[in-house]
Design a protein around this motif. Structure first.
Motif, short mmCIF file in Angstrom:
data_model
loop_
_atom_site.label_atom_id
_atom_site.label_comp_id
_atom_site.label_asym_id
_atom_site.label_seq_id
_atom_site.Cartn_x
_atom_site.Cartn_y
_atom_site.Cartn_z
N CYS A 1 0.86 -1.18 0.00
CA CYS A 1 0.00 0.00 0.00
C CYS A 1 0.90 1.24 0.00
CB CYS A 1 -0.89 0.02 1.24
SG CYS A 1 -2.03 -1.37 1.36
N GLY A 2 0.43 2.31 -0.60
CA GLY A 2 1.24 3.53 -0.60
C GLY A 2 0.77 4.51 -1.64
N SER A 3 1.51 5.61 -1.76
CA SER A 3 1.13 6.66 -2.70
C SER A 3 1.47 6.29 -4.14
CB SER A 3 1.83 7.97 -2.33
OG SER A 3 1.47 8.37 -1.03
N PHE A 4 2.65 5.68 -4.34
CA PHE A 4 3.14 5.36 -5.70
C PHE A 4 3.05 6.62 -6.56
CE2 PHE A 4 1.54 1.42 -3.83
CZ PHE A 4 2.70 0.67 -3.85
N ASN A 5 3.76 7.64 -6.11
CA ASN A 5 3.60 9.00 -6.65
C ASN A 5 4.92 9.60 -7.14
OD1 ASN A 5 2.07 11.41 -7.09
ND2 ASN A 5 2.85 12.27 -5.17
N SER B 1 -1.50 -1.49 -4.30
CA SER B 1 -2.76 -0.81 -3.99
C SER B 1 -2.49 0.67 -3.73
CB SER B 1 -3.40 -1.46 -2.75
OG SER B 1 -4.60 -0.79 -2.41
N PRO B 2 -2.59 1.51 -4.77
CA PRO B 2 -2.36 2.95 -4.58
C PRO B 2 -3.43 3.57 -3.68
CG PRO B 2 -2.18 2.34 -6.90
CD PRO B 2 -2.81 1.18 -6.20
N ILE C 1 -2.08 -1.35 14.34
CA ILE C 1 -0.72 -1.89 14.28
C ILE C 1 -0.74 -3.34 14.76
CG2 ILE C 1 1.64 -1.73 15.19
CD1 ILE C 1 1.18 1.32 15.45
N ALA C 2 -1.43 -3.58 15.88
CA ALA C 2 -1.53 -4.93 16.44
C ALA C 2 -2.20 -5.87 15.44
CB ALA C 2 -2.30 -4.91 17.76
N ARG C 3 -3.23 -5.39 14.76
CA ARG C 3 -3.95 -6.22 13.79
C ARG C 3 -3.07 -6.53 12.58
NH1 ARG C 3 -8.38 -3.17 13.45
NH2 ARG C 3 -9.18 -4.13 15.35
N ILE C 4 -2.35 -5.51 12.09
CA ILE C 4 -1.51 -5.69 10.91
C ILE C 4 -0.42 -6.73 11.17
CG2 ILE C 4 0.23 -4.57 9.44
CD1 ILE C 4 -1.53 -1.98 9.71
N VAL C 5 0.31 -6.55 12.27
CA VAL C 5 1.43 -7.46 12.53
C VAL C 5 0.97 -8.78 13.15
CG1 VAL C 5 3.18 -5.67 12.69
CG2 VAL C 5 1.96 -6.34 14.75
N SER D 1 -7.96 2.91 -4.13
CA SER D 1 -7.85 4.22 -4.81
C SER D 1 -9.21 4.81 -5.17
CB SER D 1 -7.00 4.09 -6.08
OG SER D 1 -7.69 3.35 -7.07
N LEU D 2 -10.24 3.97 -5.27
CA LEU D 2 -11.56 4.44 -5.68
C LEU D 2 -12.46 4.85 -4.52
CD1 LEU D 2 -12.31 1.81 -8.48
CD2 LEU D 2 -11.71 4.22 -8.80
N GLN D 3 -11.99 4.64 -3.30
CA GLN D 3 -12.80 4.98 -2.13
C GLN D 3 -12.87 6.50 -1.94
OE1 GLN D 3 -14.44 2.34 -0.62
NE2 GLN D 3 -13.41 1.32 -2.33
N ASN D 4 -14.04 6.99 -1.54
CA ASN D 4 -14.22 8.43 -1.33
C ASN D 4 -13.49 8.92 -0.09
OD1 ASN D 4 -15.85 8.78 -3.60
ND2 ASN D 4 -17.68 8.17 -2.49
N GLU D 5 -13.36 8.02 0.90
CA GLU D 5 -12.65 8.37 2.13
C GLU D 5 -11.35 7.58 2.22
OE1 GLU D 5 -15.22 7.61 5.42
OE2 GLU D 5 -16.60 9.24 4.93
N TRP D 6 -10.42 8.10 3.01
CA TRP D 6 -9.18 7.38 3.25
C TRP D 6 -9.48 6.10 4.03
CZ3 TRP D 6 -7.02 6.78 8.30
CH2 TRP D 6 -5.83 6.04 8.29
N ILE D 7 -8.87 5.00 3.61
CA ILE D 7 -9.11 3.69 4.23
C ILE D 7 -7.86 3.24 4.98
CG2 ILE D 7 -9.72 1.26 3.80
CD1 ILE D 7 -11.95 3.13 3.03
N GLU D 8 -8.03 2.84 6.24
CA GLU D 8 -6.90 2.35 7.03
C GLU D 8 -6.30 1.10 6.38
OE1 GLU D 8 -9.87 3.12 8.26
OE2 GLU D 8 -9.75 4.10 10.22
N THR D 9 -4.98 0.99 6.50
CA THR D 9 -4.26 -0.14 5.89
C THR D 9 -4.78 -1.47 6.41
OG1 THR D 9 -2.30 1.24 5.62
CG2 THR D 9 -1.96 -1.14 5.52
N ALA D 10 -5.13 -1.54 7.69
CA ALA D 10 -5.67 -2.79 8.26
C ALA D 10 -6.94 -3.22 7.52
CB ALA D 10 -5.95 -2.62 9.75
#
Length: 280
Positions: free
Chosen positions: A14-18, A49-50, A175-179, A87-96
């Motif tokens: 995940c990231g900007s890829f900018n 996933s931009p 963070i706990a969920r991701i790792v 990238s198509l979501q209207n709101e920012w989505i948490e990485t988890a």
């Protein structure tokens, strides 16, 4: 160990890829070599996933351009693909949540492969499928491992790992969920403090067995920030990004002093969201 005994892994970046760079693509190759080399895992897919425009990062150009460049960069890859959902979501989505989305997609696909179709025509079959999807969404990745499901793991550089320490940038439970539930594959460099950072973080230390540190011995200091700086100054970026990406940037004149001022003075979406929640 036979392939059937290995845990199948999907690498998600995940990231900007900018813009996307050759280094972004190298991360996938380094992670795949490392994971396959353990003898315990078999990498079956990579996903780029931009982030969406709502992330509000300074200098972030519109998502549709970043997605197209990522698609051009992976055009000849047999295993890395671009996913547009985030990238198509209207709101920012948490990485988890992005990890969960892709894990659930995999589970649906796997379940579908074991049946003729997820919407079989027999009465009650559709309801059964829905129930199965709900059951899958409740499972952690550890429970799925025992059922032979592929696992989605977050692929990142050491900078993302260290960003876990930035106040209000990440929710501690995320963070706990991701790792804990998914796992990290972190590309680091000789002399990097990633191990020290894990040692100094209780949550990372607790889940350290689910964090794979991969040394990047052939160092590559390409970054999107440096690419944008070179473009603003009219300097060549050839061999730093795939040729098709360079051509697309030039054709659409994507990076300039004006584009770098985009979102200037706007608070980054996660900081805005997490700071607001932290207030009494």
């Amino acid at each position: 160990m036979e392939n059937s005994e290995k845990t199948e892994v999907v690498l998600l970046a995940c990231g900007s890829f900018n813009p996307i760079t050759n280094m972004h693509l190298r991360l996938f190759e380094l992670a795949k070599d490392y994971m396959n080399g353990t003898g315990k895992y078999r990498v079956i897919k990579g996903i780029i996933s931009p982030v969406g425009d709502a992330y509000k990062k300074k200098g972030l150009i519109p998502a549709h351009h970043r997605v197209i460049m990522a698609e051009l960069a992976t055009k000849n890859s047999k295993w890395v693909e671009v996913d547009t959902w985030e990238s198509l979501q209207n709101e920012w989505i948490e990485t988890a949540k992005v990890l969960r989305h892709h894990q659930e997609k995999l589970e649906a696909s796997n379940c579908g492969n074991q049946q003729d179709s997820p919407t079989l025509k027999r009465p009650g079959q559709k309801r059964k499928w829905t129930e199965q999807r709900q059951d899958f969404s409740q499972m952690t990745s550890r429970e799925l491992k025992t059922k032979g499901m592929p696992e989605v793991k977050l692929l990142c550089g050491a900078d993302l790992l260290e960003s876990f320490g930035v106040p209000n940038l990440w929710k501690s439970e995320d963070i706990a969920r991701i790792v804990g539930d998914y796992g990290l594959i972190c590309i680091t460099r000789a002399g990097n403090d990633a191990q020290k950072f894990i040692y100094e973080s209780d949550v990372l230390w607790k889940h350290r067995s689910n964090i794979h540190l991969v040394n990047e011995w052939i160092t590559n200091d390409i970054s999107s920030t440096k690419i944008r700086r070179a473009l603003r100054r009219g300097q060549s970026i050839r061999y730093l990004v795939p040729d098709l990406v360079q051509e697309y940037i030039e054709k659409h004149n994507l990076y300039s002093s004006e584009s770098e001022d985009r979102n200037a003075g706007v608070i980054l979406a996660p900081l805005q969201k997490n700071t607001a929640k932290a207030k009494p």
